[in-house]
Design a protein around this motif. Structure first.
Motif, short mmCIF file in Angstrom:
data_model
loop_
_atom_site.label_atom_id
_atom_site.label_comp_id
_atom_site.label_asym_id
_atom_site.label_seq_id
_atom_site.Cartn_x
_atom_site.Cartn_y
_atom_site.Cartn_z
N ASP A 1 2.88 -5.58 9.35
CA ASP A 1 1.93 -3.52 9.99
C ASP A 1 3.44 -2.92 10.74
N THR A 2 3.58 -1.63 9.64
CA THR A 2 4.72 -1.12 9.83
C THR A 2 4.45 0.26 11.23
N THR A 3 3.36 -0.03 11.09
CA THR A 3 2.75 0.82 11.78
C THR A 3 3.02 2.02 12.64
N GLU A 4 3.74 0.85 13.73
CA GLU A 4 4.70 1.36 14.37
C GLU A 4 6.07 1.16 14.59
N LEU A 5 6.39 0.77 13.75
CA LEU A 5 7.83 0.36 13.20
C LEU A 5 8.38 1.38 12.22
N SER A 6 10.39 1.62 12.55
CA SER A 6 10.63 3.17 12.27
C SER A 6 10.93 2.03 10.56
N ALA A 7 12.24 2.12 10.03
CA ALA A 7 11.89 1.88 8.62
C ALA A 7 13.37 0.72 8.53
N SER A 8 14.07 0.72 10.28
CA SER A 8 15.43 0.22 10.23
C SER A 8 14.71 -1.04 11.01
N GLU A 9 13.21 -0.92 11.50
CA GLU A 9 13.06 -1.87 12.08
C GLU A 9 12.01 -3.04 11.10
N VAL A 10 11.26 -2.04 9.85
CA VAL A 10 10.99 -3.44 9.41
C VAL A 10 11.88 -3.81 8.32
N THR A 11 13.34 -3.71 7.70
CA THR A 11 14.07 -3.78 7.08
C THR A 11 14.40 -5.49 7.94
N MET B 1 0.53 -1.47 0.00
CA MET B 1 -0.58 0.03 0.15
C MET B 1 1.49 0.80 -0.27
N MET B 2 0.95 2.85 -0.50
CA MET B 2 1.28 3.15 -0.61
C MET B 2 1.37 3.66 0.74
N GLY B 3 2.41 4.86 0.62
CA GLY B 3 2.61 5.42 2.21
C GLY B 3 3.29 4.57 3.25
N THR B 4 3.60 3.26 2.92
CA THR B 4 3.84 2.13 3.46
C THR B 4 4.99 2.22 4.08
N GLY B 5 6.32 2.29 3.23
CA GLY B 5 7.96 2.64 3.33
C GLY B 5 8.28 1.08 2.92
N LYS B 6 7.54 0.87 0.90
CA LYS B 6 8.38 0.21 0.39
C LYS B 6 10.06 0.57 -0.33
N SER B 7 9.56 1.92 -0.80
CA SER B 7 10.80 2.08 -1.41
C SER B 7 11.44 2.58 -0.38
N THR B 8 11.30 3.10 1.07
CA THR B 8 12.76 3.15 1.66
C THR B 8 12.92 1.67 2.22
N VAL B 9 12.28 1.10 3.04
CA VAL B 9 12.13 -0.48 2.76
C VAL B 9 13.61 -0.98 2.14
N ASN C 1 3.17 13.71 -5.01
CA ASN C 1 3.51 12.75 -6.13
C ASN C 1 2.75 10.99 -5.86
N ARG C 2 1.46 11.58 -5.06
CA ARG C 2 0.88 10.19 -5.64
C ARG C 2 -0.57 10.64 -5.98
N PRO C 3 -0.73 10.67 -7.80
CA PRO C 3 -2.65 11.26 -7.62
C PRO C 3 -3.44 10.69 -7.61
N GLU D 1 -0.08 10.82 8.06
CA GLU D 1 1.41 11.32 7.75
C GLU D 1 2.18 11.33 7.63
N ARG D 2 3.01 9.84 6.75
CA ARG D 2 4.30 9.31 6.07
C ARG D 2 4.17 10.59 4.88
N VAL D 3 3.06 10.46 3.81
CA VAL D 3 3.06 11.59 2.85
C VAL D 3 2.50 12.81 2.81
N1 LIG Z 1 8.44 2.45 9.19
C1 LIG Z 1 8.93 3.90 9.33
N2 LIG Z 1 7.96 4.70 9.60
C2 LIG Z 1 8.15 5.92 9.74
N3 LIG Z 1 8.16 7.03 8.13
C3 LIG Z 1 8.64 5.68 7.18
C4 LIG Z 1 8.71 4.50 7.49
N4 LIG Z 1 9.15 4.47 6.29
C5 LIG Z 1 8.90 4.81 5.47
N5 LIG Z 1 8.26 6.74 5.94
C6 LIG Z 1 8.86 7.23 5.99
O1 LIG Z 1 7.30 7.99 4.70
C7 LIG Z 1 7.52 8.08 3.65
C8 LIG Z 1 7.09 6.82 1.89
O2 LIG Z 1 8.05 6.01 2.37
P1 LIG Z 1 8.17 5.42 1.18
O3 LIG Z 1 8.48 4.39 1.42
O4 LIG Z 1 8.21 6.48 -0.63
O5 LIG Z 1 6.69 4.18 0.56
P2 LIG Z 1 6.07 3.48 -0.31
O6 LIG Z 1 7.10 3.52 -1.69
O7 LIG Z 1 5.33 2.30 0.29
O8 LIG Z 1 4.74 4.96 -0.82
C9 LIG Z 1 8.75 9.09 3.33
O9 LIG Z 1 8.71 9.74 3.72
C10 LIG Z 1 9.57 8.06 3.78
O10 LIG Z 1 11.41 8.56 4.34
#
Ligand SMILES: Nc1ncnc2c1ncn2[C@@H]1O[C@H](COP(=O)(O)OP(=O)(O)O)[C@@H](O)[C@H]1O
Ligand SMILES: O=C(O)C1=C[C@@H](OP(=O)(O)O)[C@@H](O)[C@H](O)C1
Ligand SMILES: [Mg+2]
Length: 158
Positions: free
Chosen positions: A139-149, A1-9, A108-110, A101-103
């Motif tokens: 479920d990344t709600t309460e996790l940092s991107a590093s914790e998800v990784t 799902m959008m904004g869950t951190g896929k690109s970052t993780v 950039n998400r039409p 909050e994250r997005v």
């Molecule tokens: N686990 C997380 N906790 C907090 N912020 C996050 C987390 N994962 C990603 N982010 C932030 O949320 C935003 C969306 O992340 P992104 O990786 O682009 O998500 P997606 O590719 O799933 O749409 C970015 O600003 C990113 O830094």
């Protein structure tokens, strides 16, 4: 799902594993020579979905890579089939309020134009079964991107 951190993780995972990183959205933008919002406006979502599916199939031919897709890749069952056949699929989720909050601040998400929280709730409802084919869900709600990784690495088996 959008904004869950896929690109970052995916970026973090690729570094940890020493694999190549592919972001399907970025690859489509490069191929088309414009941004995703420009593509949606200029050519429409269906055009983007065709480009996304073609790019997915093309990148899945290689190994030793982490592929981040856009959250809507699951809208076509053929995409799910090719991902589960050729890769180990992780789905990321999060509560809608956290996604908002994250997005926030990104335009950039039409599909989130307008009331982002309402759009996220609607899209999540529409796609609620579409992510079930994944081999592993976080479920990344309460996790940092590093914790998800770290969690994904602990479960990665191929
Ligand atoms: N686990 C997380 N906790 C907090 N912020 C996050 C987390 N994962 C990603 N982010 C932030 O949320 C935003 C969306 O992340 P992104 O990786 O682009 O998500 P997606 O590719 O799933 O749409 C970015 O600003 C990113 O830094
Ligand atoms: O869920 C979707 O339909 C989409 C998700 C986006 O990617 P992210 O999931 O990386 O935001 C991008 O592909 C496009 O805006 C459509
Ligand atoms: Mg992304």
């Amino acid at each position: 799902m959008m904004g869950t951190g896929k690109s970052t993780v995916a970026d973090m995972l690729a570094r940890e594993l020493g694999y190549r990183l592919i972001d399907v959205d970025a690859a489509v933008e490069k191929e088309e020579g414009c941004t995703i919002p420009e593509l949606f406006t200029g050519k429409g979502e269906a055009y983007f979905r065709d480009a996304e599916s073609r790019m997915l199939c093309s990148v899945l031919e290689k190994k030793a890579q982490v592929i981040a897709t856009g959250g809507g890749v699951v809208l076509r069952s053929d995409n799910c089939d090719v991902m589960s056949k050729n890769g180990w699929v992780v789905a990321l989720t999060a509560d809608p309020a956290v996604i908002v909050e994250r997005v926030s601040g990104c335009d950039n998400r039409p599909l989130l134009a307008g009331n982002a929280e309402e759009r996220i709730q609607t899209i999540m409802q529409e796609r609620k079964d579409a992510y079930r084919f994944a081999h592993y869900t976080v479920d990344t709600t309460e996790l940092s991107a590093s914790e998800v990784t770290r969690l994904i690495l602990a479960h990665y088996r191929v």
